[in-house]
Design a protein around this motif. Structure first.
Motif, PDB file in Angstrom:
ATOM      1  N   UNK A 165       0.813  -1.208   0.000  1.00 61.59           N
ATOM      2  CA  UNK A 165       0.000   0.000   0.000  1.00 61.59           C
ATOM      3  C   UNK A 165       0.845   1.256   0.000  1.00 61.59           C
ATOM      4  N   UNK A 166       0.168   2.398  -0.072  1.00 63.62           N
ATOM      5  CA  UNK A 166       0.870   3.683  -0.116  1.00 63.62           C
ATOM      6  C   UNK A 166       0.519   4.574   1.070  1.00 63.62           C
ATOM      7  N   UNK A 167      -0.292   4.052   1.997  1.00 61.52           N
ATOM      8  CA  UNK A 167      -0.684   4.825   3.172  1.00 61.52           C
ATOM      9  C   UNK A 167      -0.877   3.851   4.324  1.00 61.52           C
ATOM     10  N   UNK A 168      -1.102   4.386   5.516  1.00 59.01           N
ATOM     11  CA  UNK A 168      -1.301   3.546   6.694  1.00 59.01           C
ATOM     12  C   UNK A 168      -2.213   4.274   7.665  1.00 59.01           C
ATOM     13  N   UNK A 169      -2.557   3.582   8.734  1.00 62.98           N
ATOM     14  CA  UNK A 169      -3.410   4.215   9.733  1.00 62.98           C
ATOM     15  C   UNK A 169      -2.828   5.503  10.265  1.00 62.98           C
ATOM     16  N   UNK A 170      -1.497   5.547  10.376  1.00 63.09           N
ATOM     17  CA  UNK A 170      -0.855   6.759  10.886  1.00 63.09           C
ATOM     18  C   UNK A 170      -1.056   7.935   9.939  1.00 63.09           C
ATOM     19  N   UNK A 171      -1.210   7.657   8.655  1.00 60.39           N
ATOM     20  CA  UNK A 171      -1.486   8.721   7.685  1.00 60.39           C
ATOM     21  C   UNK A 171      -2.820   9.380   7.995  1.00 60.39           C
ATOM     22  N   UNK A 189      -9.039  15.443   2.938  1.00 55.96           N
ATOM     23  CA  UNK A 189      -9.187  14.770   1.656  1.00 55.96           C
ATOM     24  C   UNK A 189      -9.120  13.270   1.895  1.00 55.96           C
ATOM     25  N   UNK A 190      -9.763  12.508   1.022  1.00 54.51           N
ATOM     26  CA  UNK A 190      -9.727  11.062   1.182  1.00 54.51           C
ATOM     27  C   UNK A 190      -8.293  10.551   1.109  1.00 54.51           C
ATOM     28  N   UNK A 191      -7.951   9.663   2.028  1.00 57.32           N
ATOM     29  CA  UNK A 191      -6.630   9.029   2.042  1.00 57.32           C
ATOM     30  C   UNK A 191      -6.771   7.659   1.393  1.00 57.32           C
ATOM     31  N   UNK A 192      -6.118   7.476   0.269  1.00 54.74           N
ATOM     32  CA  UNK A 192      -6.245   6.236  -0.492  1.00 54.74           C
ATOM     33  C   UNK A 192      -5.120   5.268  -0.144  1.00 54.74           C
ATOM     34  N   UNK A 193      -5.455   4.086   0.394  1.00 50.33           N
ATOM     35  CA  UNK A 193      -4.404   3.113   0.721  1.00 50.33           C
ATOM     36  C   UNK A 193      -3.754   2.477  -0.502  1.00 50.33           C
ATOM     37  N   UNK A 194      -4.303   2.745  -1.689  1.00 49.46           N
ATOM     38  CA  UNK A 194      -3.827   2.231  -2.973  1.00 49.46           C
ATOM     39  C   UNK A 194      -4.486   0.897  -3.286  1.00 49.46           C
ATOM     40  N   UNK A 195      -3.822   0.045  -4.068  1.00 56.60           N
ATOM     41  CA  UNK A 195      -4.482  -1.127  -4.631  1.00 56.60           C
ATOM     42  C   UNK A 195      -3.715  -2.415  -4.337  1.00 56.60           C
ATOM     43  N   UNK A 196      -4.418  -3.542  -4.473  1.00 61.51           N
ATOM     44  CA  UNK A 196      -3.788  -4.863  -4.325  1.00 61.51           C
ATOM     45  C   UNK A 196      -2.894  -4.911  -3.095  1.00 61.51           C
ATOM     46  N   UNK A 197      -3.478  -4.575  -1.948  1.00 56.40           N
ATOM     47  CA  UNK A 197      -2.703  -4.403  -0.720  1.00 56.40           C
ATOM     48  C   UNK A 197      -2.579  -5.710   0.073  1.00 56.40           C
ATOM     49  N   UNK A 198      -2.271  -6.787  -0.595  1.00 57.53           N
ATOM     50  CA  UNK A 198      -2.223  -8.101   0.045  1.00 57.53           C
ATOM     51  C   UNK A 198      -1.209  -8.171   1.180  1.00 57.53           C
ATOM     52  N   UNK A 199      -0.031  -7.619   0.982  1.00 54.95           N
ATOM     53  CA  UNK A 199       0.993  -7.670   2.026  1.00 54.95           C
ATOM     54  C   UNK A 199       0.565  -6.872   3.246  1.00 54.95           C
ATOM     55  N   UNK A 302     -24.501  13.509   1.843  1.00 50.65           N
ATOM     56  CA  UNK A 302     -24.177  12.095   1.738  1.00 50.65           C
ATOM     57  C   UNK A 302     -23.116  11.881   0.662  1.00 50.65           C
ATOM     58  N   UNK A 303     -22.438  10.746   0.770  1.00 50.23           N
ATOM     59  CA  UNK A 303     -21.446  10.404  -0.258  1.00 50.23           C
ATOM     60  C   UNK A 303     -21.886   9.149  -1.002  1.00 50.23           C
ATOM     61  N   UNK A 304     -21.325   8.947  -2.155  1.00 47.27           N
ATOM     62  CA  UNK A 304     -21.502   7.706  -2.906  1.00 47.27           C
ATOM     63  C   UNK A 304     -20.133   7.275  -3.407  1.00 47.27           C
ATOM     64  N   UNK A 305     -19.989   5.973  -3.608  1.00 44.99           N
ATOM     65  CA  UNK A 305     -18.730   5.434  -4.117  1.00 44.99           C
ATOM     66  C   UNK A 305     -18.861   5.116  -5.591  1.00 44.99           C
ATOM     67  N   UNK A 306     -17.849   5.482  -6.351  1.00 41.58           N
ATOM     68  CA  UNK A 306     -17.745   5.089  -7.757  1.00 41.58           C
ATOM     69  C   UNK A 306     -16.353   4.510  -7.966  1.00 41.58           C
ATOM     70  N   UNK A 307     -16.220   3.468  -8.772  1.00 41.48           N
ATOM     71  CA  UNK A 307     -14.938   2.764  -8.914  1.00 41.48           C
ATOM     72  C   UNK A 307     -13.899   3.493  -9.772  1.00 41.48           C
ATOM     73  N   UNK A 308     -13.694   4.755  -9.502  1.00 42.27           N
ATOM     74  CA  UNK A 308     -12.627   5.505 -10.164  1.00 42.27           C
ATOM     75  C   UNK A 308     -12.201   6.629  -9.236  1.00 42.27           C
ATOM     76  N   UNK A 309     -10.983   7.055  -9.379  1.00 37.91           N
ATOM     77  CA  UNK A 309     -10.403   8.070  -8.505  1.00 37.91           C
ATOM     78  C   UNK A 309     -11.186   9.377  -8.586  1.00 37.91           C
ATOM     79  N   UNK A 310     -11.452  10.063  -7.460  1.00 33.22           N
ATOM     80  CA  UNK A 310     -11.053   9.764  -6.088  1.00 33.22           C
ATOM     81  C   UNK A 310     -12.063   8.922  -5.303  1.00 33.22           C
TER      82      UNK A 310
END
Length: 390
Positions: A165-171, A189-199, A302-310
């Motif tokens: 990932x590119x962020x953490x709880x401390x972020x 602003x939304x903090x994005x942990x990034x993608x495919x964060x398996x590790x 209210x917010x909604x989620x869409x599968x593209x940044x942000x």
């Protein structure tokens, strides 16, 4: 390769020809191009070093065939084509989105370790030398986004460099520090942990990828059971496919998705006939619903989620559809510290499609705590009636 679609069979044919002859000459490539079309020069392997096609030998065809079928070799994927228009991958992105960037970051190309000094040409993939470079053995630790210094051995260094990932709880903690939990803050602003964060998922609370609520404890690294001890214990290192036979050693389930870790319902449904993946998905959906309720009631928008940044967009009228301006969804800008923490955890859990195997305990804990925290600040969500478990 950009702008062209090449079948696996055609790439294999060219690659196997390279075993004996080396990289085809420009003349040879031109002569095989379809009539009326420019020649295609696919990115296969580095053109220099110990992993030239001509040095691999026929004994490696199975590994290469598997690699070509996996996501690491998919040069048409967004992960590798995102920068095509610019022609180069920025240094910070190139570490994971180009083999050359990875080698530069770790100093495996003879340079000083650290971010590449210049952008890396677009078009590369996670090539052979990313994971087979002799220098990989010299990497003994990685610093995670949380600041935790984690020891690594061998190819684990490659896997964990790019799947942490590119962020953490401390972020998130730093972004929300000293701010009132339920007050809209225009600076957030939304903090994005990034993608495919398996590790990041696998290391759990020890790695600190998620936002950890005060007073709560979190499961650490998911050690699973022997012989599962590393990424390649469960994944074919070339195709990335799950070694289902490894799961069958201990689990009586037709697929990994059907494995259930405990005989209790975490999502309140009481259904124990499905895998734990189902409970995690249900609680992730419940967290999103609670987040929508909270932002509408407390933040006023209210917010909604869409599968593209942000990813998160405004829904001022609460109809479940993102507000539009000039045909584009309006970015969500009514974050409170409480909503930002929950949204971050939701994204972290859902960014890893295999979290049900990588660390189901950690996923359920993050979801439960986020739902509980949001529900306590709303008038319309009775947390106890949800019957979910941590």
């Amino acid at each position: 390769m950009r702008g062209k679609f090449i079948t696996v069979s055609s790439v294999l044919a060219l690659l196997f020809a390279c075993f004996l002859t080396g990289t085809p000459s420009a003349e040879a490539q031109d002569s095989s191009a379809p009539s009326g079309e420019e020649a295609i020069t696919p990115f296969l392997l580095p053109d220099a070093g110990p992993f030239e096609p001509k040095s691999l030998g026929e004994q490696n065809t199975a590994a290469i065939t598997a690699w070509l079928k996996g996501g690491h070799a998919d040069a048409t994927a967004e992960a590798f084509t995102h920068w095509d228009d610019e022609g180069a991958v920025p240094p910070n992105c190139s570490v994971c989105h180009a083999g050359a960037g990875f080698r530069s970051f770790h100093g495996l190309d003879g340079s000083e370790p650290g971010l590449p000094e210049a952008p890396i040409p677009a078009g590369g993939v996670v090539d052979c030398e990313t994971c087979h470079n002799d220098g990989l053995a010299s990497i003994s630790e990685l610093t995670l986004p949380s600041g935790v210094v984690h020891p690594v051995v061998g190819v684990e260094a490659a896997c964990m460099t790019c799947h942490q990932g590119r962020a953490a709880g401390v972020t998130v903690e730093n972004a929300t520090a000293s701010k009132p939990d339920d007050t809209v803050d225009a600076e957030l602003r939304f903090v994005n942990p990034h993608y495919a964060t398996a590790a990041a998922s696998w290391l759990g609370g020890y790695g600190g990828a998620g936002y950890h609520y005060p007073g709560k404890t979190y499961s650490g690294r998911f050690f699973h059971a022997r012989p599962v001890a590393s990424c390649v214990s469960c994944h074919n290192p070339h195709s990335l496919e799950v070694k289902v036979e490894t799961c069958a050693t201990c689990h009586d389930a037709e697929t990994p998705e059907a494995i259930r870790i405990r005989k209790q319902s975490y999502d309140g449904s009481g259904n124990l006939s499905v895998g734990i993946r189902s409970d995690i998905a249900a609680n992730a959906q419940l967290l999103m619903e609670t987040l929508v309720t909270y932002t509408g009631e407390v933040a006023g928008t209210a917010l909604v989620f869409e599968p593209h940044y942000p990813y998160f967009f405004a829904d001022a009228n609460g109809d479940g559809v993102a507000d539009q301006v000039d045909g584009s969804s309006v970015n969500y800008a009514a974050w409170t510290p409480r909503s930002l923490k929950a949204a971050y955890n939701w994204k972290l859990v859902t960014a890893d499609p295999g979290i049900y195997a990588h660390n189901p305990h950690y996923a359920l804990e993050l979801l439960y705590d986020s739902i509980e925290d949001l529900a306590g600040a709303t008038d319309s969500v009775d947390f106890d009636s949800l019957n979910i478990l941590r």
